[in-house]
Design a protein around this motif. Structure first.
Motif, PDB file in Angstrom:
ATOM      1  N   VAL A 118      13.385  -0.998  -6.054  1.00  0.00           N
ATOM      2  CA  VAL A 118      12.134  -0.817  -6.792  1.00  0.00           C
ATOM      3  C   VAL A 118      11.346  -2.129  -6.803  1.00  0.00           C
ATOM      4  CG1 VAL A 118      11.111  -0.170  -9.004  1.00  0.00           C
ATOM      5  CG2 VAL A 118      13.184   0.974  -8.221  1.00  0.00           C
ATOM      6  N   ALA A 119      12.034  -3.238  -7.007  1.00  0.00           N
ATOM      7  CA  ALA A 119      11.356  -4.541  -6.989  1.00  0.00           C
ATOM      8  C   ALA A 119      10.739  -4.801  -5.620  1.00  0.00           C
ATOM      9  CB  ALA A 119      12.337  -5.651  -7.353  1.00  0.00           C
ATOM     10  N   HIS A 120      11.460  -4.471  -4.556  1.00  0.00           N
ATOM     11  CA  HIS A 120      10.932  -4.640  -3.201  1.00  0.00           C
ATOM     12  C   HIS A 120       9.698  -3.754  -2.992  1.00  0.00           C
ATOM     13  CE1 HIS A 120      10.736  -5.113   1.121  1.00  0.00           C
ATOM     14  NE2 HIS A 120      10.775  -3.780   1.255  1.00  0.00           N
ATOM     15  N   ALA A 121       9.771  -2.508  -3.461  1.00  0.00           N
ATOM     16  CA  ALA A 121       8.634  -1.590  -3.321  1.00  0.00           C
ATOM     17  C   ALA A 121       7.407  -2.136  -4.042  1.00  0.00           C
ATOM     18  CB  ALA A 121       9.001  -0.211  -3.863  1.00  0.00           C
ATOM     19  N   CYS A 122       7.606  -2.670  -5.229  1.00  0.00           N
ATOM     20  CA  CYS A 122       6.479  -3.235  -5.977  1.00  0.00           C
ATOM     21  C   CYS A 122       5.882  -4.441  -5.250  1.00  0.00           C
ATOM     22  CB  CYS A 122       6.923  -3.622  -7.386  1.00  0.00           C
ATOM     23  SG  CYS A 122       7.276  -2.212  -8.443  1.00  0.00           S
ATOM     24  N   ASN A 123       6.737  -5.283  -4.660  1.00  0.00           N
ATOM     25  CA  ASN A 123       6.237  -6.432  -3.893  1.00  0.00           C
ATOM     26  C   ASN A 123       5.457  -5.983  -2.666  1.00  0.00           C
ATOM     27  OD1 ASN A 123       7.293  -8.310  -5.654  1.00  0.00           O
ATOM     28  ND2 ASN A 123       9.239  -8.454  -4.555  1.00  0.00           N
ATOM     29  N   VAL A 124       5.957  -4.977  -1.969  1.00  0.00           N
ATOM     30  CA  VAL A 124       5.278  -4.475  -0.769  1.00  0.00           C
ATOM     31  C   VAL A 124       3.904  -3.914  -1.124  1.00  0.00           C
ATOM     32  CG1 VAL A 124       5.356  -2.644   0.976  1.00  0.00           C
ATOM     33  CG2 VAL A 124       7.370  -4.050   0.566  1.00  0.00           C
ATOM     34  N   VAL A 125       3.848  -3.105  -2.166  1.00  0.00           N
ATOM     35  CA  VAL A 125       2.570  -2.498  -2.558  1.00  0.00           C
ATOM     36  C   VAL A 125       1.611  -3.572  -3.059  1.00  0.00           C
ATOM     37  CG1 VAL A 125       1.463  -0.878  -4.152  1.00  0.00           C
ATOM     38  CG2 VAL A 125       3.581  -0.239  -3.007  1.00  0.00           C
ATOM     39  N   GLU A 126       2.128  -4.526  -3.818  1.00  0.00           N
ATOM     40  CA  GLU A 126       1.266  -5.600  -4.321  1.00  0.00           C
ATOM     41  C   GLU A 126       0.691  -6.418  -3.167  1.00  0.00           C
ATOM     42  OE1 GLU A 126      -0.929  -7.242  -7.070  1.00  0.00           O
ATOM     43  OE2 GLU A 126       0.632  -5.828  -7.678  1.00  0.00           O
ATOM     44  N   ASP A 127       1.488  -6.670  -2.142  1.00  0.00           N
ATOM     45  CA  ASP A 127       0.988  -7.404  -0.971  1.00  0.00           C
ATOM     46  C   ASP A 127      -0.074  -6.611  -0.211  1.00  0.00           C
ATOM     47  OD1 ASP A 127       2.664  -9.499  -1.546  1.00  0.00           O
ATOM     48  OD2 ASP A 127       4.203  -8.922  -0.073  1.00  0.00           O
ATOM     49  N   ARG A 128       0.063  -5.294  -0.184  1.00  0.00           N
ATOM     50  CA  ARG A 128      -0.899  -4.462   0.547  1.00  0.00           C
ATOM     51  C   ARG A 128      -2.197  -4.243  -0.222  1.00  0.00           C
ATOM     52  NH1 ARG A 128       0.929   0.858   2.921  1.00  0.00           N
ATOM     53  NH2 ARG A 128      -1.081   0.578   3.904  1.00  0.00           N
ATOM     54  N   ARG A 129      -2.238  -4.607  -1.485  1.00  0.00           N
ATOM     55  CA  ARG A 129      -3.443  -4.393  -2.288  1.00  0.00           C
ATOM     56  C   ARG A 129      -4.583  -5.326  -1.898  1.00  0.00           C
ATOM     57  NH1 ARG A 129      -2.780  -2.122  -8.288  1.00  0.00           N
ATOM     58  NH2 ARG A 129      -4.896  -1.540  -7.774  1.00  0.00           N
ATOM     59  N   ASP A 130      -4.337  -6.241  -0.973  1.00  0.00           N
ATOM     60  CA  ASP A 130      -5.424  -7.086  -0.465  1.00  0.00           C
ATOM     61  C   ASP A 130      -6.434  -6.261   0.317  1.00  0.00           C
ATOM     62  OD1 ASP A 130      -4.274  -9.300  -1.615  1.00  0.00           O
ATOM     63  OD2 ASP A 130      -3.160  -9.851   0.202  1.00  0.00           O
ATOM     64  N   ASP A 131      -5.970  -5.178   0.934  1.00  0.00           N
ATOM     65  CA  ASP A 131      -6.849  -4.258   1.650  1.00  0.00           C
ATOM     66  C   ASP A 131      -7.635  -3.444   0.613  1.00  0.00           C
ATOM     67  OD1 ASP A 131      -8.048  -2.566   3.489  1.00  0.00           O
ATOM     68  OD2 ASP A 131      -6.284  -1.265   3.654  1.00  0.00           O
ATOM     69  N   GLN A 132      -8.972  -3.478   0.720  1.00  0.00           N
ATOM     70  CA  GLN A 132      -9.825  -2.848  -0.287  1.00  0.00           C
ATOM     71  C   GLN A 132      -9.604  -1.338  -0.392  1.00  0.00           C
ATOM     72  OE1 GLN A 132     -11.673  -4.522  -2.478  1.00  0.00           O
ATOM     73  NE2 GLN A 132     -12.078  -2.571  -3.495  1.00  0.00           N
ATOM     74  N   ALA A 133      -9.456  -0.661   0.741  1.00  0.00           N
ATOM     75  CA  ALA A 133      -9.257   0.797   0.719  1.00  0.00           C
ATOM     76  C   ALA A 133      -7.929   1.156   0.052  1.00  0.00           C
ATOM     77  CB  ALA A 133      -9.305   1.353   2.139  1.00  0.00           C
ATOM     78  N   PHE A 134      -6.886   0.399   0.377  1.00  0.00           N
ATOM     79  CA  PHE A 134      -5.585   0.663  -0.228  1.00  0.00           C
ATOM     80  C   PHE A 134      -5.619   0.363  -1.723  1.00  0.00           C
ATOM     81  CE2 PHE A 134      -1.197  -0.489  -1.335  1.00  0.00           C
ATOM     82  CZ  PHE A 134      -0.542   0.673  -0.933  1.00  0.00           C
ATOM     83  N   ASP A 135      -6.294  -0.716  -2.101  1.00  0.00           N
ATOM     84  CA  ASP A 135      -6.419  -1.079  -3.509  1.00  0.00           C
ATOM     85  C   ASP A 135      -7.159   0.017  -4.287  1.00  0.00           C
ATOM     86  OD1 ASP A 135      -6.136  -2.881  -5.745  1.00  0.00           O
ATOM     87  OD2 ASP A 135      -8.302  -3.246  -5.540  1.00  0.00           O
ATOM     88  N   ASP A 136      -8.211   0.562  -3.704  1.00  0.00           N
ATOM     89  CA  ASP A 136      -8.939   1.657  -4.356  1.00  0.00           C
ATOM     90  C   ASP A 136      -8.048   2.885  -4.520  1.00  0.00           C
ATOM     91  OD1 ASP A 136     -11.167   0.065  -4.480  1.00  0.00           O
ATOM     92  OD2 ASP A 136     -12.117   0.951  -2.699  1.00  0.00           O
TER      93      ASP A 136
END
Length: 158
Positions: A118-136
């Motif tokens: 779960v911690a790894h999943a949260c890190n992966v998603v947090e890193d991908r939030r730099d992309d504006q479409a993914f963040d939205d």
């Protein structure tokens, strides 16, 4: 009239007597009536109770899967479908942790994974939030999740 201790049923089982059967049935009727009184309120409506962590995580995962299938027009092959399933699970874990303030251990148990996953999943998603479409997309899932499960006792994520 035969005594309860000399009846054929009690001869086979000395703990089996008419009084204990009657008491047991009465206790079951009282217990059933109590449970029905707790479950039903008003005109036969079920009383709303707190959802379990597992059911909340299941709903969030289904929500993410439905929203991703609406936003994606790509036909998935076998390898891509496994990747998509992991992607959906990671986003759902992240939303459960960030928006609903669940612990890693609770989320891991609900998804059948370890807390470090779960911690790894949260890190992966947090890193991908730099992309504006993914963040939205993730922000939309967070808003919908908070709308569905309410914000009682929870803080909103910016």
């Amino acid at each position: 009239m035969r005594d309860a201790l000399t009846s054929p049923a009690s001869a086979a089982n000395p703990l089996h007597s008419r009084t204990s059967i009657g008491d047991g049935k009465r206790r079951l009727r009282v217990r059933r009536a109590t449970l029905l009184a707790q479950v039903f309120t008003g005109a036969g409506m079920f009383h709303l109770c707190e959802p379990t962590v597992r059911s909340v995580c299941r709903v969030v995962r289904q929500l993410v899967a439905e929203l991703l299938s609406l936003s994606s027009d790509r036909v998935l092959r076998r390898r891509h479908s496994r990747r998509a399933a992991a992607h959906v699970r990671q986003i759902a874990m992240y939303v459960c942790h960030v928006a609903l303030q669940m612990t890693f251990a609770d989320i891991g148990t609900a998804f059948g994974r370890d807390r470090t996953t779960v911690a790894h999943a949260c890190n992966v998603v947090e890193d991908r939030r730099d992309d504006q479409a993914f963040d939205d997309f993730v922000a939309t899932v967070e808003r919908i999740t908070l709308t569905v499960f309410g914000t009682t006792g929870m803080t909103e994520h910016e």
